[in-house]
Scaffold this motif. Structure first.
Motif, PDB file in Angstrom:
ATOM      1  N   ARG A  67       0.832  -1.201   0.000  1.00 61.09           N
ATOM      2  CA  ARG A  67       0.000   0.000   0.000  1.00 61.09           C
ATOM      3  C   ARG A  67       0.873   1.259   0.000  1.00 61.09           C
ATOM      4  NH1 ARG A  67      -4.697  -0.254  -1.055  1.00 61.09           N
ATOM      5  NH2 ARG A  67      -5.289  -1.704   0.555  1.00 61.09           N
ATOM      6  N   GLY A  68       0.745   2.069  -1.039  1.00 61.07           N
ATOM      7  CA  GLY A  68       1.477   3.318  -1.147  1.00 61.07           C
ATOM      8  C   GLY A  68       2.924   3.178  -1.586  1.00 61.07           C
ATOM      9  N   ASN A  69       3.403   1.952  -1.803  1.00 54.79           N
ATOM     10  CA  ASN A  69       4.815   1.757  -2.118  1.00 54.79           C
ATOM     11  C   ASN A  69       5.065   0.786  -3.259  1.00 54.79           C
ATOM     12  OD1 ASN A  69       6.189   3.417  -0.108  1.00 54.79           O
ATOM     13  ND2 ASN A  69       5.133   2.104   1.342  1.00 54.79           N
ATOM     14  N   GLY A  70       4.088   0.504  -4.092  1.00 53.08           N
ATOM     15  CA  GLY A  70       4.315  -0.369  -5.239  1.00 53.08           C
ATOM     16  C   GLY A  70       3.997  -1.821  -4.946  1.00 53.08           C
ATOM     17  N   ALA A  71       4.847  -2.695  -5.438  1.00 49.71           N
ATOM     18  CA  ALA A  71       4.586  -4.127  -5.314  1.00 49.71           C
ATOM     19  C   ALA A  71       5.905  -4.877  -5.241  1.00 49.71           C
ATOM     20  CB  ALA A  71       3.775  -4.619  -6.515  1.00 49.71           C
ATOM     21  N   VAL A  72       5.808  -6.137  -4.880  1.00 49.03           N
ATOM     22  CA  VAL A  72       6.962  -7.026  -4.875  1.00 49.03           C
ATOM     23  C   VAL A  72       6.517  -8.340  -5.510  1.00 49.03           C
ATOM     24  CG1 VAL A  72       6.517  -7.919  -2.548  1.00 49.03           C
ATOM     25  CG2 VAL A  72       8.815  -8.010  -3.469  1.00 49.03           C
ATOM     26  N   THR A  73       7.387  -8.940  -6.309  1.00 46.46           N
ATOM     27  CA  THR A  73       7.107 -10.252  -6.888  1.00 46.46           C
ATOM     28  C   THR A  73       8.280 -11.167  -6.595  1.00 46.46           C
ATOM     29  OG1 THR A  73       8.030  -9.576  -9.024  1.00 46.46           O
ATOM     30  CG2 THR A  73       5.637  -9.393  -8.765  1.00 46.46           C
ATOM     31  N   VAL A  74       7.995 -12.452  -6.569  1.00 51.00           N
ATOM     32  CA  VAL A  74       9.033 -13.458  -6.350  1.00 51.00           C
ATOM     33  C   VAL A  74       8.878 -14.547  -7.394  1.00 51.00           C
ATOM     34  CG1 VAL A  74       9.236 -13.010  -3.879  1.00 51.00           C
ATOM     35  CG2 VAL A  74       7.616 -14.723  -4.675  1.00 51.00           C
ATOM     36  N   GLY A  75       9.970 -15.240  -7.670  1.00 49.42           N
ATOM     37  CA  GLY A  75       9.921 -16.331  -8.636  1.00 49.42           C
ATOM     38  C   GLY A  75      11.098 -17.257  -8.447  1.00 49.42           C
ATOM     39  N   ALA A  76      11.119 -18.326  -9.206  1.00 47.67           N
ATOM     40  CA  ALA A  76      12.209 -19.297  -9.139  1.00 47.67           C
ATOM     41  C   ALA A  76      13.499 -18.712  -9.704  1.00 47.67           C
ATOM     42  CB  ALA A  76      11.824 -20.563  -9.902  1.00 47.67           C
ATOM     43  N   SER A  77      13.397 -17.607 -10.446  1.00 45.57           N
ATOM     44  CA  SER A  77      14.564 -16.924 -10.997  1.00 45.57           C
ATOM     45  C   SER A  77      14.263 -15.427 -11.033  1.00 45.57           C
ATOM     46  CB  SER A  77      14.854 -17.424 -12.419  1.00 45.57           C
ATOM     47  OG  SER A  77      13.799 -17.025 -13.289  1.00 45.57           O
ATOM     48  N   VAL A  78      15.288 -14.645 -11.245  1.00 43.21           N
ATOM     49  CA  VAL A  78      15.094 -13.203 -11.381  1.00 43.21           C
ATOM     50  C   VAL A  78      14.183 -12.917 -12.579  1.00 43.21           C
ATOM     51  CG1 VAL A  78      16.237 -11.009 -11.861  1.00 43.21           C
ATOM     52  CG2 VAL A  78      17.268 -12.630 -10.261  1.00 43.21           C
ATOM     53  N   GLY A  79      14.386 -13.652 -13.670  1.00 43.32           N
ATOM     54  CA  GLY A  79      13.554 -13.468 -14.860  1.00 43.32           C
ATOM     55  C   GLY A  79      12.086 -13.715 -14.586  1.00 43.32           C
TER      56      GLY A  79
END
Length: 103
Positions: free
Chosen positions: A48-60
């Motif tokens: 909230r108010g600061n964007g988002a974060v994503t995660v995955g098995a690789s940076v790509g």
């Protein structure tokens, strides 16, 4: 209120994207742990108010998920204006096609 993916690519984000309601920037371990706990097994989280974060098995994979999450934003704005959504994953499971918003 979690974000509900409403288009095909948004389905990569899972049935819903959780929202981390603490608008304070994540700058220490305690807040980072709280964010990680809220993320749980989801591939993405809106801060909230600061964007988002994503995660995955690789940076790509994490970068690709961020791109998908960014594409979900216009759909989310329309969903909030139009009312109750029909999330893509639920429509696909029911064998439905067509618009993702109510008539």
């Amino acid at each position: 209120m979690p974000i509900l993916p409403l288009h095909g690519q948004g389905a990569f984000l899972g049935p819903e994207v959780p929202v981390f309601d603490d608008a304070v920037l994540v700058r220490d371990r305690a807040r980072g742990r709280a964010l990680a706990e809220h993320l749980a097994d989801a591939p993405a989280l809106v801060m909230r108010g600061n964007g988002a974060v994503t995660v995955g098995a690789s940076v790509g994979e994490a970068v690709a998920l961020m791109w998908v999450a960014g594409g979900e934003r216009p759909h989310e704005r329309h969903r909030r204006r139009l009312g109750h959504p029909h999330p893509h994953h639920a429509r696909r499971a029911a064998g439905l096609a067509g618009p993702c918003v109510p008539n």
